[in-house]
Design an enzyme around this catalytic site. Structure first.
Site, PDB file in Angstrom:
ATOM      1  N   CYS A 184      -7.390  -7.225  -0.493  1.00 49.50           N
ATOM      2  CA  CYS A 184      -5.864  -7.333  -0.349  1.00 49.50           C
ATOM      3  C   CYS A 184      -5.170  -8.188  -1.460  1.00 49.50           C
ATOM      4  CB  CYS A 184      -5.594  -7.598   1.059  1.00 49.50           C
ATOM      5  SG  CYS A 184      -3.920  -7.463   1.242  1.00 49.50           S
ATOM      6  N   GLY A 227      -9.598   4.295  -6.808  1.00 49.59           N
ATOM      7  CA  GLY A 227      -8.573   3.889  -7.764  1.00 49.59           C
ATOM      8  C   GLY A 227      -8.296   5.241  -8.370  1.00 49.59           C
TER       9      GLY A 227
HETATM   10  C1  LIG Z   1       0.415   1.076   1.517  1.00 50.70           C
HETATM   11  C2  LIG Z   1      -1.291   0.562   0.995  1.00 50.70           C
HETATM   12  C3  LIG Z   1      -1.718   0.020   2.058  1.00 50.70           C
HETATM   13  C4  LIG Z   1      -2.990  -0.496   1.954  1.00 50.70           C
HETATM   14  N1  LIG Z   1      -3.628  -1.022   2.820  1.00 50.70           N
HETATM   15  C5  LIG Z   1      -5.100  -1.485   2.786  1.00 50.70           C
HETATM   16  C6  LIG Z   1      -5.685  -1.978   3.782  1.00 50.70           C
HETATM   17  O1  LIG Z   1      -5.330  -1.894   4.998  1.00 50.70           O
HETATM   18  N2  LIG Z   1      -6.967  -2.502   3.269  1.00 50.70           N
HETATM   19  C7  LIG Z   1      -7.612  -2.177   2.222  1.00 50.70           C
HETATM   20  O2  LIG Z   1      -8.853  -2.606   1.867  1.00 50.70           O
HETATM   21  N3  LIG Z   1      -7.080  -1.713   1.262  1.00 50.70           N
HETATM   22  C8  LIG Z   1      -5.550  -1.151   1.324  1.00 50.70           C
HETATM   23  N4  LIG Z   1      -4.894  -0.712   0.448  1.00 50.70           N
HETATM   24  C9  LIG Z   1      -5.288  -0.386  -0.872  1.00 50.70           C
HETATM   25  C10 LIG Z   1      -6.258   1.143  -0.760  1.00 50.70           C
HETATM   26  O3  LIG Z   1      -7.101   1.234   0.012  1.00 50.70           O
HETATM   27  C11 LIG Z   1      -6.690   1.416  -2.322  1.00 50.70           C
HETATM   28  O4  LIG Z   1      -7.819   0.471  -2.562  1.00 50.70           O
HETATM   29  C12 LIG Z   1      -5.539   1.567  -3.201  1.00 50.70           C
HETATM   30  O5  LIG Z   1      -4.522   2.347  -2.973  1.00 50.70           O
HETATM   31  C13 LIG Z   1      -6.245   2.086  -4.599  1.00 50.70           C
HETATM   32  O6  LIG Z   1      -6.611   3.599  -4.343  1.00 50.70           O
HETATM   33  P1  LIG Z   1      -5.820   4.743  -4.795  1.00 50.70           P
HETATM   34  O7  LIG Z   1      -5.500   4.763  -6.085  1.00 50.70           O
HETATM   35  O8  LIG Z   1      -6.623   6.079  -4.255  1.00 50.70           O
HETATM   36  O9  LIG Z   1      -4.356   4.512  -3.694  1.00 50.70           O
HETATM   37  C14 LIG Z   1      -3.507  -0.209   0.692  1.00 50.70           C
HETATM   38  C15 LIG Z   1      -2.738   0.294  -0.411  1.00 50.70           C
HETATM   39  C16 LIG Z   1      -1.597   0.752  -0.238  1.00 50.70           C
HETATM   40  C17 LIG Z   1      -0.815   1.627  -1.340  1.00 50.70           C
END
Ligand SMILES: Cc1cc2nc3c(=O)[nH]c(=O)nc-3n(C[C@H](O)[C@H](O)[C@H](O)COP(=O)(O)O)c2cc1C
Length: 339
Positions: free
Chosen positions: A125, A229
């Site tokens: 995070c 990602g």
């Molecule tokens: C709105 C939002 C909330 C997220 N909340 C968490 C979370 O609670 N815990 C976590 O490990 N990652 C959290 N992430 C990160 C996502 O799990 C992920 O690692 C990141 O969005 C990249 O993946 P993507 O490109 O598929 O979105 C959050 C991301 C977003 C955009």
């Protein structure tokens, strides 16, 4: 064209094979990445229906759980539905191994939460309020403490035969990319799965994820690695697999308002009808109203998710504006039927 078809078919077969994480068998290799505000139990159950193998709750404070041992305040974030969900992990964040130990014990002694498939530790995070306490991605700068945290959770989780996973980033910033050695230390401390979001903390969510680091993590550890990602469809999964050889694929933002993404990835013939779109939103809203016991509160809490469901739809911005004023399910249905 033929080669591309062949390759997408091959990756489709691969992601449908089960994955072993410690003693846990996950039915396939697609995961919903944890998303605060989105990956609550109702949305996760819908994703499970559309085929996702593993989901994770949003991050929940280990210390918060210690101060709330009966889970009066935190249950809403921790809730799982073992009948409707495929495998599900609860994600904890914090900076103190003692908090993690007690929080894990509280969760695994709870009659329903004890059915969770896995415990996940947030070390990715990037938010200021989390990292200023030394939690989240700040732990990537303190590998010794991060190992103590993993050992604390593993010590308790082992007694209940639950594997422990860790979610990391590439590193803190471009000059301190340490995911491969960090992941190895997490494995040495007892983690059975690594999920890596291939961005540094300083990148937050911007720019492009650099999947090379996923390959380096895969090479370094002998436990499964989920790449994360910028995955959006079967083609991006195929590309990530070719580049990194990772064991599983975690999809975050592309699943927001789009729980069908998992069915689309598995089945090239899957096509969402407008009726199914309406039905799923209706079920989601109805379940939320039942959970919260108040129609207006449920709809107001769901505004971000409702807005996500409208992504790519004609007249989306008009509908979003109307939803801002909406307090009943009946009015919401009227708005959605105009789309
Ligand atoms: C709105 C939002 C909330 C997220 N909340 C968490 C979370 O609670 N815990 C976590 O490990 N990652 C959290 N992430 C990160 C996502 O799990 C992920 O690692 C990141 O969005 C990249 O993946 P993507 O490109 O598929 O979105 C959050 C991301 C977003 C955009």
């Amino acid at each position: 064209m033929r080669k591309k078809e062949l390759d997408t078919n091959t990756i489709r077969s691969y992601i449908q094979t089960p994955l072993k994480i410690g003693d846990l068998i996950i039915k396939n290799r697609l995961a919903l990445a944890p998303l605060a505000g989105t990956s609550e139990v109702i949305f996760r159950s819908i994703c499970s229906e559309y085929g996702v193998g593993l989901t994770t709750t949003e991050l929940v404070s280990a210390r918060g759980i210690c101060y709330d041992p009966k889970l009066k305040r935190n249950y809403q974030y921790l809730a799982i539905d073992p009948d409707k969900e495929n495998a599900v992990a609860i994600q904890l964040f914090g900076h103190d191994p003692a908090d993690f130990k007690l929080a894990t014990e509280i969760i695994l002694q709870h009659p329903i939460l004890a059915q969770v498939s896995m415990l996940d530790i947030n070390m990715g995070c990037p938010m200021k309020k989390v990292i200023k306490t030394g939690a989240g991605s700040a732990l990537m700068k303190s590998p010794g403490l991060a190992q103590q945290i993993v050992k604390a959770v593993v010590e308790i989780a082992d007694k209940y035969h639950k594997p422990v996973s860790v979610k990391i980033r590439s590193g803190w910033d471009q000059d301190s990319i340490n995911a491969p050695e960090f992941a190895k230390l997490m494995e040495d401390a007892g983690a059975k799965l690594i999920t890596i979001h291939a961005r540094t903390r300083n990148q937050m969510y911007s720019g492009q994820a650099d999947w090379d680091i996923i390959e380096q993590v895969v090479d370094r550890v002998s436990i499964p690695v989920y790449g994360n990602g910028d995955l959006t469809d079967v083609i991006s999964i195929l590309k990530m697999y070719r580049q990194t050889n990772c064991s599983g694929f975690a999809i975050g933002r592309a699943a927001q308002g789009n729980p069908w993404i998992f069915a689309e990835i598995f089945d090239p013939d899957f096509e969402l009808t407008n009726q199914e779109w309406l039905t799923v939103i209706d079920r989601h809203v109805s379940a939320m109203i039942e959970k919260l016991g108040d129609e207006a509160i449920a709809i107001s809490k769901m505004r971000t998710q409702l807005s996500a469901y409208l992504k790519g739809k004609k007249h989306a911005s008009k509908a979003r504006n109307a939803i801002m004023q909406c307090t009943t399910k009946r009015r919401l249905s009227e708005i959605l039927c105009t789309i």
